[in-house]
Design a protein around this motif. Structure first.
Motif, PDB file in Angstrom:
ATOM      1  N   PHE A 117      28.022 -16.421 -34.969  1.00  0.00           N
ATOM      2  CA  PHE A 117      26.957 -17.058 -34.193  1.00  0.00           C
ATOM      3  C   PHE A 117      27.485 -18.246 -33.409  1.00  0.00           C
ATOM      4  O   PHE A 117      27.006 -18.548 -32.316  1.00  0.00           O
TER       5      PHE A 117
ATOM      6  N   TYR B 266      26.894 -20.154 -29.532  1.00  0.00           N
ATOM      7  CA  TYR B 266      26.587 -21.575 -29.267  1.00  0.00           C
ATOM      8  C   TYR B 266      27.588 -22.154 -28.261  1.00  0.00           C
ATOM      9  O   TYR B 266      27.244 -22.992 -27.443  1.00  0.00           O
TER      10      TYR B 266
ATOM     11  N   LEU C 127      35.564 -15.806 -42.110  1.00  0.00           N
ATOM     12  CA  LEU C 127      34.746 -16.988 -41.819  1.00  0.00           C
ATOM     13  C   LEU C 127      33.419 -16.949 -42.602  1.00  0.00           C
ATOM     14  O   LEU C 127      32.989 -17.938 -43.196  1.00  0.00           O
ATOM     15  N   LYS C 128      32.823 -15.778 -42.636  1.00  0.00           N
ATOM     16  CA  LYS C 128      31.505 -15.668 -43.288  1.00  0.00           C
ATOM     17  C   LYS C 128      31.640 -15.791 -44.810  1.00  0.00           C
ATOM     18  O   LYS C 128      30.806 -16.408 -45.473  1.00  0.00           O
TER      19      LYS C 128
ATOM     20  N   ALA D 243      17.941 -15.021 -44.018  1.00  0.00           N
ATOM     21  CA  ALA D 243      18.806 -14.026 -43.349  1.00  0.00           C
ATOM     22  C   ALA D 243      19.749 -13.379 -44.367  1.00  0.00           C
ATOM     23  O   ALA D 243      20.967 -13.420 -44.219  1.00  0.00           O
TER      24      ALA D 243
ATOM     25  N   GLY E 244      25.450 -11.708 -41.401  1.00  0.00           N
ATOM     26  CA  GLY E 244      26.891 -11.853 -41.607  1.00  0.00           C
ATOM     27  C   GLY E 244      27.198 -12.652 -42.859  1.00  0.00           C
ATOM     28  O   GLY E 244      27.914 -12.190 -43.762  1.00  0.00           O
TER      29      GLY E 244
ATOM     30  N   SER F 179      17.694 -19.769 -35.201  1.00  0.00           N
ATOM     31  CA  SER F 179      16.457 -19.840 -34.398  1.00  0.00           C
ATOM     32  C   SER F 179      16.432 -21.097 -33.522  1.00  0.00           C
ATOM     33  O   SER F 179      15.420 -21.384 -32.896  1.00  0.00           O
TER      34      SER F 179
ATOM     35  N   ILE G  51      23.556  -9.684 -31.554  1.00  0.00           N
ATOM     36  CA  ILE G  51      23.422 -10.660 -32.657  1.00  0.00           C
ATOM     37  C   ILE G  51      22.283 -11.624 -32.374  1.00  0.00           C
ATOM     38  O   ILE G  51      21.543 -12.020 -33.278  1.00  0.00           O
TER      39      ILE G  51
HETATM   40  P1  NDP Z   1      23.328 -13.472 -38.980  1.00  0.00           P
HETATM   41  O1  NDP Z   1      24.049 -12.181 -39.039  1.00  0.00           O
HETATM   42  O2  NDP Z   1      22.690 -13.999 -40.225  1.00  0.00           O
HETATM   43  O3  NDP Z   1      22.245 -13.345 -37.817  1.00  0.00           O
HETATM   44  C1  NDP Z   1      21.176 -14.220 -37.723  1.00  0.00           C
HETATM   45  C2  NDP Z   1      19.963 -13.780 -38.554  1.00  0.00           C
HETATM   46  O4  NDP Z   1      19.070 -14.876 -38.584  1.00  0.00           O
HETATM   47  C3  NDP Z   1      19.182 -12.648 -37.944  1.00  0.00           C
HETATM   48  O5  NDP Z   1      19.696 -11.371 -38.237  1.00  0.00           O
HETATM   49  C4  NDP Z   1      17.811 -12.871 -38.559  1.00  0.00           C
HETATM   50  O6  NDP Z   1      17.792 -12.375 -39.895  1.00  0.00           O
HETATM   51  C5  NDP Z   1      17.753 -14.403 -38.683  1.00  0.00           C
HETATM   52  N1  NDP Z   1      16.928 -15.034 -37.623  1.00  0.00           N
HETATM   53  C6  NDP Z   1      15.770 -15.683 -37.840  1.00  0.00           C
HETATM   54  N2  NDP Z   1      15.253 -16.141 -36.708  1.00  0.00           N
HETATM   55  C7  NDP Z   1      16.084 -15.782 -35.722  1.00  0.00           C
HETATM   56  C8  NDP Z   1      16.085 -15.963 -34.312  1.00  0.00           C
HETATM   57  N3  NDP Z   1      15.102 -16.651 -33.690  1.00  0.00           N
HETATM   58  N4  NDP Z   1      17.084 -15.446 -33.580  1.00  0.00           N
HETATM   59  C9  NDP Z   1      18.102 -14.769 -34.182  1.00  0.00           C
HETATM   60  N5  NDP Z   1      18.165 -14.565 -35.524  1.00  0.00           N
HETATM   61  C10 NDP Z   1      17.171 -15.064 -36.293  1.00  0.00           C
HETATM   62  O7  NDP Z   1      24.324 -14.580 -38.443  1.00  0.00           O
HETATM   63  P2  NDP Z   1      25.573 -15.224 -39.202  1.00  0.00           P
HETATM   64  O8  NDP Z   1      25.569 -14.866 -40.625  1.00  0.00           O
HETATM   65  O9  NDP Z   1      26.793 -14.935 -38.417  1.00  0.00           O
HETATM   66  O10 NDP Z   1      25.266 -16.761 -39.026  1.00  0.00           O
HETATM   67  C11 NDP Z   1      24.057 -17.313 -39.490  1.00  0.00           C
HETATM   68  C12 NDP Z   1      23.997 -18.782 -39.160  1.00  0.00           C
HETATM   69  O11 NDP Z   1      24.921 -19.478 -39.984  1.00  0.00           O
HETATM   70  C13 NDP Z   1      24.337 -19.132 -37.715  1.00  0.00           C
HETATM   71  O12 NDP Z   1      23.492 -20.160 -37.257  1.00  0.00           O
HETATM   72  C14 NDP Z   1      25.751 -19.648 -37.836  1.00  0.00           C
HETATM   73  O13 NDP Z   1      26.122 -20.523 -36.820  1.00  0.00           O
HETATM   74  C15 NDP Z   1      25.698 -20.344 -39.181  1.00  0.00           C
HETATM   75  N6  NDP Z   1      27.011 -20.540 -39.785  1.00  0.00           N
HETATM   76  C16 NDP Z   1      27.322 -21.816 -40.127  1.00  0.00           C
HETATM   77  C17 NDP Z   1      28.526 -22.110 -40.697  1.00  0.00           C
HETATM   78  C18 NDP Z   1      28.816 -23.506 -41.113  1.00  0.00           C
HETATM   79  O14 NDP Z   1      29.966 -23.849 -41.331  1.00  0.00           O
HETATM   80  N7  NDP Z   1      27.829 -24.357 -41.229  1.00  0.00           N
HETATM   81  C19 NDP Z   1      29.572 -21.083 -40.836  1.00  0.00           C
HETATM   82  C20 NDP Z   1      29.115 -19.740 -40.509  1.00  0.00           C
HETATM   83  C21 NDP Z   1      27.875 -19.502 -39.966  1.00  0.00           C
HETATM   84  P3  NDP Z   1      16.409 -11.874 -40.592  1.00  0.00           P
HETATM   85  O15 NDP Z   1      15.932 -10.751 -39.733  1.00  0.00           O
HETATM   86  O16 NDP Z   1      16.825 -11.497 -41.951  1.00  0.00           O
HETATM   87  O17 NDP Z   1      15.471 -13.068 -40.549  1.00  0.00           O
END
Ligand code: NDP
Length: 323
Positions: free
Chosen positions: A44, A48, A122-123, A147, A151, A240, A310
């Motif tokens: 994700f 950004y 990373l995940k 979620a 990922g 979101s 995504i």
């Molecule tokens: P995901 O594969 O989890 O995709 C995002 C999921 O969020 C969607 O499938 C959906 O799941 C849910 N969602 C809820 N609202 C929205 C919206 N408005 N738009 C899109 N998706 C939405 O992504 P990742 O696992 O790759 O990453 C998840 C988050 O974690 C990201 O924000 C990422 O930047 C962050 N992250 C942070 C890290 C850190 O170091 N702090 C490291 C890695 C990731 P559902 O349908 O189940 O609600």
């Protein structure tokens, strides 16, 4: 003339700003290695960088992680050699070739493929950070996981469950709910429901010990309202949108809550931290605690399409780009 290429942006915007650019693979300097990539992990954070939520200097080659085979190494590199299969975290991964610091590259253990490496590094390190370095739940504690089949979520849920933690999964569709249950969630809450009331009801009115929240803007207040007194709000993502400011009094009036906003980099910026996380992750993969879940794969040249996917919220597991 090489057929090597990368995916760059020259300006922020929608997926249409992603541009294929020919390149010559850069020869590794001292301490560096050149990797011919076979899989790139989409994250994700890449969206950004593209949208401007996290500013970058232009032109910018997107991408944060990949895996492949080492082609050559620069002076002084001892941890890897040509022919080794590696996965790494590093900026500029949307490319057929990647040159970067060898000390950030990890040899893939036997039995872990390059695709699995790119899908989980990373995940999976993020899941490790959340469960072992930020808030380590005790067996019998309850975690709210947003979620849960994304990922990070597809690794976090089975890993938490393997520690004896009860997982309440918050997701958007019946199909994802079924996947979350299969991964070990004891209960599912739909994101369109009153999440906090359901979380309280499912914990006998007590509230959850921790909320691992990657959704951000639309979920933050529900996370806070779901917690028990002195519970932990671990806000680690913005799927979101970025979380609105939260006044400290909001934590106090709900019972001395703890709120943290961890970033993976701060946990793996030393070699010691990186290797600690990677050994936990590869150990868990080899032990079968969870499997890499590649939900969708795109050609690297179709990275824009992968970004649309995504951002639609419809993907499951990891998304890979294949050079
Ligand atoms: P995901 O594969 O989890 O995709 C995002 C999921 O969020 C969607 O499938 C959906 O799941 C849910 N969602 C809820 N609202 C929205 C919206 N408005 N738009 C899109 N998706 C939405 O992504 P990742 O696992 O790759 O990453 C998840 C988050 O974690 C990201 O924000 C990422 O930047 C962050 N992250 C942070 C890290 C850190 O170091 N702090 C490291 C890695 C990731 P559902 O349908 O189940 O609600």
């Amino acid at each position: 003339m090489s057929d090597a290429y990368c995916i760059q942006i020259n300006e922020t915007g929608g997926p249409e700003v992603l541009t294929r650019v020919s390149m010559e693979p850069r020869r590794p300097g001292p301490g560096e290695a050149l990797v011919r990539q076979s899989a790139v992990g989409l994250n994700f954070i890449d969206t950004y960088h593209r949208s401007g939520l996290y500013p970058v200097k232009m032109p910018f080659t997107l991408g944060s992680e990949g895996a492949g085979t080492v082609e050559s190494v620069g002076d002084g590199v001892e941890n890897i050699k040509p022919g080794d299969r590696v996965a790494y975290l590093g900026a500029g991964a949307y490319a057929t070739h990647f040159t970067g610091p060898a000390s950030r590259m990890l040899k893939l253990p036997e039995g872990v493929s390059e695709e699995e490496g790119a899908a989980t590094l990373l995940k999976g390190l993020t899941a490790w950070m959340l469960l072992f370095e930020v808030y380590r739940p005790e067996p019998g504690e309850t975690a709210l996981v947003w979620a849960p089949v994304g990922g990070v979520g597809s690794l976090l849920v089975p890993w938490a469950t393997s520690l004896g933690v009860r997982v309440l999964a918050v997701t958007s569709s019946e199909a994802k709910a079924e996947m979350a249950r299969k991964a070990g969630a004891s209960d599912v809450i739909f994101s369109h429901e009153d999440v906090a009331s359901r979380a309280k009801a499912l914990t006998g009115g007590k509230g959850v010990d921790v909320s691992y929240d990657s959704v951000g803007k639309s979920s933050a207040m529900a996370s806070l309202d779901s917690l028990k007194p002195r519970g932990w709000f671990v806000s680690f993502g913005n799927a979101s949108g970025a979380v609105d400011p939260i006044a400290p009094v909001e934590l106090s009036k709900r019972g001395s809550l703890v709120m943290t906003r961890p970033g993976l980099f701060h946990f793996i910026n030393t070699e010691e931290g990186l290797h600690k996380g990677a050994s936990a992750l590869f150990g868990a993969l080899r032990a079968g605690t969870f499997k890499a879940h590649v939900g969708q794969t795109f050609d690297l040249a179709d990275a824009a399409e992968a970004h649309r996917a995504i951002e639609s919220g419809k993907t499951t597991g990891a998304t890979l780009l294949k050079p």
